[in-house]
Design an enzyme around this catalytic site. Structure first.
Site, PDB file in Angstrom:
ATOM      1  N   ASN A 108       0.848  -1.205   0.000  1.00  0.00           N
ATOM      2  CA  ASN A 108       0.000   0.000   0.000  1.00  0.00           C
ATOM      3  C   ASN A 108       0.880   1.249   0.000  1.00  0.00           C
ATOM      4  OD1 ASN A 108       0.562   0.803   2.854  1.00  0.00           O
ATOM      5  ND2 ASN A 108      -0.326  -1.227   3.219  1.00  0.00           N
ATOM      6  N   LYS A 132       8.579 -17.301 -10.661  1.00  0.00           N
ATOM      7  CA  LYS A 132       7.811 -16.235 -11.291  1.00  0.00           C
ATOM      8  C   LYS A 132       6.592 -16.839 -12.022  1.00  0.00           C
ATOM      9  CE  LYS A 132       8.139 -12.742 -14.830  1.00  0.00           C
ATOM     10  NZ  LYS A 132       8.878 -12.242 -15.968  1.00  0.00           N
ATOM     11  N   LYS A 165     -11.115  -3.824  18.883  1.00  0.00           N
ATOM     12  CA  LYS A 165      -9.688  -4.063  19.134  1.00  0.00           C
ATOM     13  C   LYS A 165      -9.286  -3.688  20.568  1.00  0.00           C
ATOM     14  CE  LYS A 165      -8.789  -3.439  14.208  1.00  0.00           C
ATOM     15  NZ  LYS A 165      -7.755  -3.551  13.191  1.00  0.00           N
TER      16      LYS A 165
END
Ligand code: PMT
Length: 404
Positions: free
Chosen positions: A216, A295, A347
């Site tokens: 990200n 790969k 959490k």
């Protein structure tokens, strides 16, 4: 942020850019006054600066007979920093030669804080040895200069002397202000001495094959800023970091990790040691079910990648928590507060720092963030756009409150 800037505007075609500079500084929360020379007023009306800075503008033309003598001292005292932009050869020459014959030059002379000049003028003027000597002399005396850009000038010449972009000027000014703040803090605040703080930062990387991965946009800046702030305030800091280009802050122990599972392991190993955990890392929620050892070759067909959930590190800490203060981050693009509140519950957090990663000036990569802190008792505090290092200190202040 309560720093005050006095902007001195002298006459030049680039004056209009300083309106943008003032507007950006105001959005960052700084207060300002403007002093305009008579020739600056020929290019832009004082009313424009008055409106943008939401504060009065002093001009030689109007105020001089009444308030000039007192005003320059008052403004010089008020200024944490002065920015003279665009700075003509005239104002640079006056200050270098001790001439104080108008509102701006007298205020610069009386200023106690840093004075920054952003010269803008024709290339031949800028390169004139007298101007260069004046600049060199002022630099030697501690005045700061933002180097002009090179390019096509309004007069049609090509060369140095162009006022830098508003972004560059603001970055420079804010950098100087931050230094002032940092120095002040370094002198007084060692209020986290003896505390152990575990920070996570950056992205995780989930391999698909030896060549490809899922990750990200996290740069690590938010977490590194917190780690640096905490170390400066005397805490022992362990920074569990995904892959970033950042240097490890001074006094911080860094543990490099790659995947969410690596991060899980490193964080749990230090959890018992920690008094507080601040989880800024952008952890991949999913990883490929299998990592191919070779790969993956294309064969023209669609490729379906099966993803499986990663462990939720923060949630697992919430389940294990004994004495630790747990701080999460919530990166959202919509329903920011609602989702963040849900994360506090699920959490078992003490508080969460929610940022809308779709908002300009917030979230990934940049140096600033816009955060709302939501606490487990439901208290919500919105913070304006601020530098990540400043937000770091806001978060650490709250951690300190919880610890005590
Ligand atoms: O690194 P920068 O470029 O400076 O950008 C900063 C930032 C945008 C990454 C940061 O401000 C931020 O928002 N970090 C949290 C990103 C995130 O993963 O948010 P989330 O809403 O998906 O997760 C909520 C919390 O759970 C986070 O504290 C996260 O670290 C944690 N989490 C999430 C998933 C997971 N599997 N394990 C976790 O511990």
């Amino acid at each position: 942020m309560s720093k005050h800037i006095v902007i001195g505007v002298t006459g030049g075609i680039a004056v209009y850019k300083i309106l943008d500079v003032a507007s950006r500084l105001r959005k960052l929360g700084y207060s300002m006054n403007t002093i305009m020379t008579e020739s600056a007023c020929e290019f832009v009306k004082p009313l424009s600066f008055q409106t943008i800075t939401n504060n009065y503008v002093v001009t030689d033309t109007f105020e001089r007979p009444y308030t000039w003598d007192v005003e320059h001292i008052a403004l010089a005292k008020k200024a944490d920093i002065m920015l003279v932009a665009p700075a003509t050869a005239n104002i640079i020459g006056k200050v270098a030669n001790g001439i104080a014959d108008d509102m701006l030059s007298t205020t610069v002379m009386a200023a106690r804080g840093p004075v920054i000049f952003a010269p803008a003028m024709n290339t031949a003027m800028y390169e004139n040895p007298i101007v260069q000597e004046n600049i060199a002399y002022l630099k030697e005396k501690g005045y700061l200069f933002i180097e002009p850009d090179s390019g096509w000038l309004a007069c049609g010449d090509l060369g140095a002397g162009k006022l830098p972009t508003p972004e560059k000027i603001v970055e420079y000014v804010v950098g100087v202000l931050q230094k002032i703040e940092e120095n002040a803090k370094e002198e007084v605040k060692r209020d986290l001495e003896g505390k152990h703080i575990l920070v996570t930062a950056g992205p995780t990387i989930e391999a698909i094959d030896p060549m490809r991965y899922i990750t990200n946009h996290s740069s690590g800046k938010m977490g590194y800023a917190i780690a640096e702030d905490a170390a400066k305030r005397g805490a022992k800091v362990v920074l569990v970091s995904g892959q970033t280009n950042l240097e490890c802050p001074k006094g911080v122990e860094r543990i490099d990790v790659r995947s969410a599972r690596d991060m899980y392991k490193a964080v749990h190993e230090h959890f018992e040691w920690a008094d507080a955990v601040i989880k800024t890392a952008a952890v991949a929620d999913y990883r490929p079910k299998e990592m191919s050892n070779h790969k993956i070759k294309k064969n023209g067909d669609n490729l379906i990648l099966e993803l499986v959930p990663n462990p939720d590190i923060l949630r697992s800490l919430g389940e294990r928590k004994t004495h630790q203060i747990l701080v999460g981050f919530a990166a959202e693009t919509q329903n920011v507060i609602e989702y963040a509140e849900d994360k506090i519950r699920k959490k078992n957090l003490d508080f969460i720092v929610a940022n809308n990663i779709a908002a300009a000036g917030a979230g990934f990569k940049g140096d600033t963030n816009i955060a709302t802190i939501i606490e487990k008792d439901g208290t919500i505090t919105e913070h304006p756009q601020m530098y990540k290092s400043e937000l770091g200190n806001v978060i650490l202040d709250k951690v300190k409150d919880y610890l005590s």
